[in-house]
Design an enzyme around this catalytic site. Sequence first.
Site, mmCIF file in Angstrom:
data_model
loop_
_atom_site.group_PDB
_atom_site.id
_atom_site.type_symbol
_atom_site.label_atom_id
_atom_site.label_comp_id
_atom_site.label_asym_id
_atom_site.label_seq_id
_atom_site.Cartn_x
_atom_site.Cartn_y
_atom_site.Cartn_z
ATOM 1 C CG HIS A 1 -48.564 131.667 26.367
ATOM 2 N ND1 HIS A 1 -49.133 131.741 25.301
ATOM 3 C CD2 HIS A 1 -47.653 132.914 26.176
ATOM 4 C CE1 HIS A 1 -48.950 132.644 24.377
ATOM 5 N NE2 HIS A 1 -48.060 133.490 24.884
ATOM 6 C CD GLU B 1 -48.810 137.180 17.457
ATOM 7 O OE1 GLU B 1 -47.760 136.743 17.860
ATOM 8 O OE2 GLU B 1 -49.554 136.848 16.774
ATOM 9 C CE LYS C 1 -53.698 129.021 21.223
ATOM 10 N NZ LYS C 1 -52.543 129.221 20.172
ATOM 11 C CG ASP D 1 -53.013 131.253 16.618
ATOM 12 O OD1 ASP D 1 -52.818 130.082 17.348
ATOM 13 O OD2 ASP D 1 -52.420 132.003 16.308
ATOM 14 C CG HIS E 1 -53.761 134.133 23.990
ATOM 15 N ND1 HIS E 1 -53.549 133.022 24.818
ATOM 16 C CD2 HIS E 1 -52.945 133.908 22.791
ATOM 17 C CE1 HIS E 1 -52.505 131.948 24.267
ATOM 18 N NE2 HIS E 1 -52.408 132.541 23.060
ATOM 19 C CE LYS F 1 -49.797 134.358 13.852
ATOM 20 N NZ LYS F 1 -49.071 134.454 15.304
ATOM 21 N NE ARG G 1 -43.459 111.661 16.388
ATOM 22 C CZ ARG G 1 -43.736 112.085 15.171
ATOM 23 N NH1 ARG G 1 -44.819 111.442 14.578
ATOM 24 N NH2 ARG G 1 -43.432 113.163 14.482
ATOM 25 C CE LYS H 1 -48.146 137.004 27.110
ATOM 26 N NZ LYS H 1 -46.883 137.144 26.154
HETATM 27 C C1 BG6 Z 1 -49.784 131.496 20.490
HETATM 28 C C2 BG6 Z 1 -50.249 131.499 19.259
HETATM 29 O O1 BG6 Z 1 -50.808 131.108 21.339
HETATM 30 O O2 BG6 Z 1 -49.697 132.847 20.933
HETATM 31 C C3 BG6 Z 1 -49.128 132.429 18.290
HETATM 32 O O3 BG6 Z 1 -50.544 130.277 18.956
HETATM 33 C C4 BG6 Z 1 -48.731 133.628 18.718
HETATM 34 O O4 BG6 Z 1 -49.951 132.405 16.909
HETATM 35 C C5 BG6 Z 1 -48.644 133.711 20.274
HETATM 36 O O5 BG6 Z 1 -47.874 134.348 18.071
HETATM 37 C C6 BG6 Z 1 -48.490 135.030 20.852
HETATM 38 O O6 BG6 Z 1 -47.998 134.717 22.089
HETATM 39 P P1 BG6 Z 1 -46.964 136.060 22.664
HETATM 40 O O7 BG6 Z 1 -46.583 135.657 24.178
HETATM 41 O O8 BG6 Z 1 -45.773 136.236 21.658
HETATM 42 O O9 BG6 Z 1 -47.691 137.464 22.604
#
Ligand code: BG6
Length: 488
Positions: free
Chosen positions: A175, A213, A145, A232, A237, A335, A46, A179
């Site tokens: 993502h 995490e 996502k 999330d 994932h 987290k 933007r 990996k």
């Molecule tokens: C994201 C989440 O999709 O994946 C985040 O929105 C999370 O909250 C992240 O921290 C974790 O990805 P990775 O590759 O660091 O394990």
Amino acid sequence: MTEPSATLILFGATGDLAHRMLFPSLYNLLSDNLLPADFLIVASGRTVLDDAAFHKDVDAALRKFLQPERYDTALAQRLCDMIIYCPVEAGNADQFAALADRVRDRLDRGISVYLSTPPSLFAPTAQGLADAGLVGPKTRIAMEKPIGKDLESSRDVNDAIGALFDEQSIFRVDHYLGKETVQNLMALRFGNMLFEPLWNAAAIDHVQITVGETVGLEGRVSYYDGVGALRDMVQNHVLQILSIIAMEPPARLDSTAVRDEKVKVLRSLRPMDAETVKACSVRGQYTPGAVAGEIVTGYADELGKPSDTETFVALKAHIDNWRWTGVPFYLRTGKRMPARHSEIMIQFKPVAHSIFGSRGHGSGLEPNTLIIRLQPQENIRLLIMAKEPGLDRGGVKLQEVGLDVSLANAFAGERRRIAYERLLLDLLEGDPTLFVRRDEVEAQWTWIDSIIGGWKDAGMKASPYASGNWGPSSAIALIERDGASWHE
Ligand code: BG6
């Protein structure tokens, strides 16, 4: 695979993901000569910027986010030379027309569009592109996502994009599928004779998947609050990992065969309700504590107000199909955990009959365990029984020993790529295998919605846990009630 797209249009190009992941990935692909000849990247955001100012941003991001030894001034310059910047705001037809003018003559050589924007902009951006004449048979679109926040809203997004693109041209990004470690799960299962005959309810007691995490909100307040760990991390994932672990062997390594098998698993997940969530789920929210020796604040303090959003979730899931009947899948993610640690643990059953000790007691005999560590280091460890050296006057004593494979060592010298390198290349080349198909997203949301509905009906609140712990104590009870414990 088709001819790679000669143009990438990246929306959200000034955002965090683009800086951290997408530009460094494009740089790495360029450095390996994997980008098509005469490649053009149209970066869009933007903010109004000229090309030179944007190139400066890209260069700064490369210096910051690439491993220092990979940064090369000349290569960074080559990447910048491929990038033009076009400010575009959703709904601004003139700006879309200006963007279209710059790429129209490249349409027949394929355009890949990447939406790294808030999801509310997916549909208007796709529509803007269509109105500007940029959606053709050789245009593909990738979306980050989250695709919706429940089944209904995910359908709205998919319908809006599906009205302009056919499913084969829609690339939903998770993502984790990019990996190497996650792709390696398929190599482990289907490239070895050893595991597959035992990969079922006859030999496996239970499965654990942990994605821990250490980070907290990381300034993502506006996105995260009201979303929480279930939406999330689990919806995408964790369920992708689960479906690769649990799926039937696909007949081929292609996008239809693999995704057909994954979706069958997702559809076999036993839905939850107000009764089952009480026994099979835990919600937690971190409070102040210490992670890796550092004092950190609680979620509500970071947010600046009280909230019931969960930052931790643990689940006991069942897959109601022939292979997995009676095998619980314990899932947890959170987290502010004690460590950044993602792993899968397969707990095998005890041997059918023990010849050691008295009925197996006192001999140290334990069932086998397979631990697949995905992060931070990729490592596969099989715990097997071995005899303790000695004369065995009091009976044979057994001990668990690990057969360890460190993939980082086995493939030392191979660069570990950013997940997005693989995903961007697959998008450009039109291979959707590692992207999420619409029916997968819908099956994921169907199960997640049952849990959220159960929480609501049961009035289940997030329990506090001090940062630096593996969630509330009820998460430990969730698994210990069944006579098992989390692998740490
Ligand atoms: C994201 C989440 O999709 O994946 C985040 O929105 C999370 O909250 C992240 O921290 C974790 O990805 P990775 O590759 O660091 O394990």
